[in-house]
Write an enzyme that holds these catalytic residues in place. Structure first.
Site, mmCIF file in Angstrom:
data_model
loop_
_atom_site.group_PDB
_atom_site.id
_atom_site.type_symbol
_atom_site.label_atom_id
_atom_site.label_comp_id
_atom_site.label_asym_id
_atom_site.label_seq_id
_atom_site.Cartn_x
_atom_site.Cartn_y
_atom_site.Cartn_z
ATOM 1 N N HIS A 147 0.839 -1.214 0.000
ATOM 2 C CA HIS A 147 0.000 0.000 0.000
ATOM 3 C C HIS A 147 0.867 1.255 0.000
ATOM 4 C CE1 HIS A 147 -3.657 2.352 1.195
ATOM 5 N NE2 HIS A 147 -2.734 3.142 1.734
ATOM 6 N N GLU A 148 1.795 1.326 0.935
ATOM 7 C CA GLU A 148 2.610 2.536 1.039
ATOM 8 C C GLU A 148 3.539 2.702 -0.168
ATOM 9 O OE1 GLU A 148 1.741 4.720 2.998
ATOM 10 O OE2 GLU A 148 0.468 3.481 4.278
ATOM 11 N N HIS B 155 1.610 4.394 -2.854
ATOM 12 C CA HIS B 155 1.671 5.851 -2.675
ATOM 13 C C HIS B 155 3.014 6.392 -3.178
ATOM 14 C CE1 HIS B 155 -1.960 6.861 -0.541
ATOM 15 N NE2 HIS B 155 -1.708 6.086 0.496
ATOM 16 N N HIS C 162 3.162 6.735 -6.809
ATOM 17 C CA HIS C 162 2.367 7.893 -7.233
ATOM 18 C C HIS C 162 3.231 9.157 -7.216
ATOM 19 C CE1 HIS C 162 -1.854 9.975 -6.806
ATOM 20 N NE2 HIS C 162 -1.362 10.084 -8.024
#
Length: 695
Positions: A478-479, A482, A485
């Site tokens: 998940h991180e 990010h 991104h």
């Protein structure tokens, strides 16, 4: 007046590897003078833009604002990183001083009448300026930012708003520090023997390391770090100890004394409501949802309540299974919150014939990091090169170059994976520097993204590998989603770079990336036993994949109750007793007695100190998108389909906020999704059920 000559030069001149800060040369005592000097320098730049005698243009006003405050950005990036990931009493004291000072500074900018006049002129004439889509988005962001900062208010109202925002900044800082204080200040020290009944070796090692950190050699510490408390609640056979640890965990921020956050919550909600009224909104949620995909509180609540009905029904079935197991063991106690994880693990072991303890030896931190990087290479043609020996802000932090297939440097990435008492709980991504292409005053053209991930995994004993739970592994993916991104951003202007998107779109790249953890070919390659090196057996792999939606009711009720309380807090007026409102909402929902909110209000840092106020729902809103987005790959039969991956990079990971999120999602997928794929992914419904209902 302070000047940038008062700064330790390493704070603003980053001349480490590929433009990294030289962290080892930064001292806690450097920050106070540096902030004073950098704030003053930024103020002079703002005054010069506002007083420019030339007619306002996009270049002399908007671009000038985009690149102003470089020194302040750098000092801030270093300081807030330290405040969150490696703090101490000196940093916390300065944080309490800096938070309101920064709020005051930006309020002054937002209420600069001459500056707003220039922005407003450009906004009114935007159709005739020949702006690109990205430039229009950047101008809109600045204009709306000024309006929400009170630029259109009368002077007295502006001053009132500035005072409220300054107060809110201080309250948010204190809230977070109080939670950290409760987390640091509590530990349950246990001894070998019956105290450790049921505890697997990997958790014993982590608890022993936590005890040593507290000066309790030879003992074992249960701490309030998720990487210890959750597995303890899952495996400990001592119900009395589970209850003691659980009650301490959920009481963070709610203990009488200096760390009590209940008064801060009440004052924060009152002040936020005043802000909304001053700016012409009915409530704070309306203010925060302006310019998001959801747009209105009603739209948010409609989604949450639709999901809640299915989740609480499933949770009731799960609780009945737990109650039967308790009875089968010859016990007669009801299901309580400190029982749920323990008995759910037993049921999962029975139903799918594997346990978390059996799975964990196959989930080595090193291998899961490698898996994260490999997925990025397969999807986006970028790979990681670790740079050993490069100093970061803590000895545990690792430094990587992110390079493309032509070996060009794309970004710098720092990974900070282990829990420590100087770090706030949870996991997050942030940046020291965002990607953009604008020329800067020091001769640089554009900036390379410098991104970091912070996690709180239990640090293993010396010489042993760090082993993760499946949830830990998902957190890592998940991180890193990010982080991608931020690292794959390809825009011109810093304000729309990377994660500079609406709150309910920002979780899409991270939640979507989680899907690749459980792609069978990734698990087969990277889920290997830490002792034998053998891959996870196919039989166990099949069980893991079959169990993906196990305990879906529990997980969804925990989350959705928190999101609904968040929305209630920020839509209701005159909340005198927030804890009573929390209790009322949970009663209205029919919250099971056997469960609690994922984040009870006194330690709900997302909404009281983390920027997600009236926005916690966004994880679920983004999940509607991510479930549909991954379907784009599934429909091709290839989780790494090159054509779909290119569209994903071009329309989601690289565009930042330069395009409207609805438009860019439709450019990727061709349409906006319904919640159906998300409900199916969570295991709360089947497509057949949904096709026969109004869902």
């Amino acid at each position: 007046m302070p000047s940038t000559s008062d700064l330790n030069p390493v704070l603003v001149t980053w001349d480490g590897l590929n433009g990294l800060p030289r962290f080892e040369a930064v001292n806690d005592g450097d920050f106070a003078a540096a902030f004073d000097a950098a704030l003053a320098a930024h103020e002079r730049e703002i005054d010069a833009i506002a007083a420019d005698p030339a007619e306002p243009t996009f270049e002399n006003t908007v671009v000038a604002l985009e690149i102003a405050g470089d020194e302040l950005s750098r000092v801030s990036a270093l300081f807030w990183n330290r405040a969150g990931a490696h703090t101490n009493d000196t940093i916390q004291a300065l944080e309490r001083d800096i938070s309101p000072k920064m709020s005051r500074h930006y309020s002054k900018i937002g209420m600069n009448a001459d500056l707003f006049k220039r922005i407003d002129t450009l906004w009114e004439n935007r159709e005739s300026l020949g702006l690109t889509l990205e430039q229009t988005r950047v101008l809109e962001r600045h204009w709306k930012g000024f309006v929400k900062s009170g630029a259109k208010l009368e002077k007295a109202e502006q001053e009132k708003l500035a005072g409220i925002n300054e107060k809110l900044a201080g309250l948010g800082t204190q809230f977070g520090q109080n939670v950290l204080s409760d987390e640091k200040g509590w530990a349950l020290i246990l001894s070998e023997g019956d105290d450790l009944a049921g505890i697997p070796d990997f958790l014993k090692d982590a608890m022993a390391a936590a005890a040593r950190e507290r000066g309790e050699d030879g003992k074992f510490a249960v701490t309030l770090s998720r990487s210890i408390i959750e597995p303890f609640l899952t495996f400990s056979e001592r119900r009395d100890l589970r209850e003691q640890a659980f009650k301490a965990w959920v009481a963070r921020g709610e203990n009488d004394g200096p760390s009590d956050n209940r008064g801060i919550i009440r004052e924060t909600l009152q002040l936020r409501h005043e802000v909304a009224k001053l700016l012409g909104y009915g409530n704070f949620a309306e203010l925060k949802l302006d310019n998001t995909m959801a747009k209105t509180p009603d739209a948010v609540n409609d989604l949450l309540k639709q999901v809640w009905a299915k989740a609480v029904k499933r949770a009731g079935e799960e609780e009945a299974d737990i109650a039967r197991l308790i009875a089968d063991e010859g016990k007669n106690h009801e299901v309580m919150p400190w029982d749920w994880r323990f008995y759910s693990e037993k049921i999962r072991s029975q139903k799918f014939n594997f346990s978390e303890a059996e799975l964990k030896p196959y989930l080595q931190l090193e291998k899961i990091i490698d898996a994260c990087f490999d997925v990025a290479d397969r999807l986006f043609n970028v790979h990681a090169v670790e740079k050993k020996g490069v100093a970061a802000y803590h000895p545990d932090v690792r430094v990587f170059e992110i390079r493309d297939r032509e070996d060009r440097l794309v970004a710098m990435f720092l990974g900070d994976y282990f829990a420590r008492s100087s770090k706030r709980s949870g996991a997050w991504m942030s940046s020291f520097q965002s990607q953009h292409k604008l020329p800067l005053k020091n001769g640089r053209t554009g900036e390379l993204p410098i991104i970091y991930n912070v996690c709180n995994f239990a640090k293993p004993a010396e010489g042993k590998p760090a082993l993760l739970s499946l949830d830990d592994a998902r957190t890592l993916f998940h991180e890193f989603g990010h982080a991608l991104h931020g690292m794959l951003s390809n825009v011109t202007y810093p304000s729309v770079s990377g994660t500079g998107v609406s709150r309910d779109f920002v979780e899409l790249p991270s939640q979507l990336y989680e899907h690749w953890l459980t792609v069978p070919e990734i698990l087969k390659q990277y889920a290997v036993h830490f002792e034998t090196g053998k891959p996870m057996p196919q039989e166990l792999l099949d069980k893991v994949l079959a169990a993906r939606s196990f305990n879906a009711g529990f997980n969804t009720v925990e989350f959705t109750s928190s999101a609904l309380v968040d929305m209630a807090f920020h839509t209701r007026e005159g909340i005198a007793d927030p804890m009573a409102v929390q209790a009322e909402i949970l009663k209205e929902l029919g919250m099971p007695k056997s469960m609690v909110m994922r984040h009870a209000s006194p330690h709900f840092q997302h909404i009281f100190s983390g920027g997600y106020s009236a926005g916690y729902y966004s994880y679920m809103w983004s999940e509607v998108l991510d479930a549909d987005a991954f379907s784009a790959f599934e429909e091709t039969g290839d989780a790494f389909n090159g054509e779909v991956a290119k569209k994903l990079r071009d329309h989601v990971y690289s565009v930042g906020g330069s395009v409207d999120p609805e438009e860019t999602y439709k450019a990727f997928r061709g349409k906006l999704p319904s919640p159906d794929a998300m409900l199916v992914k969570r295991g709360l419904a089947t497509f057949e059920e949904l096709s026969g209902s109004d869902a």
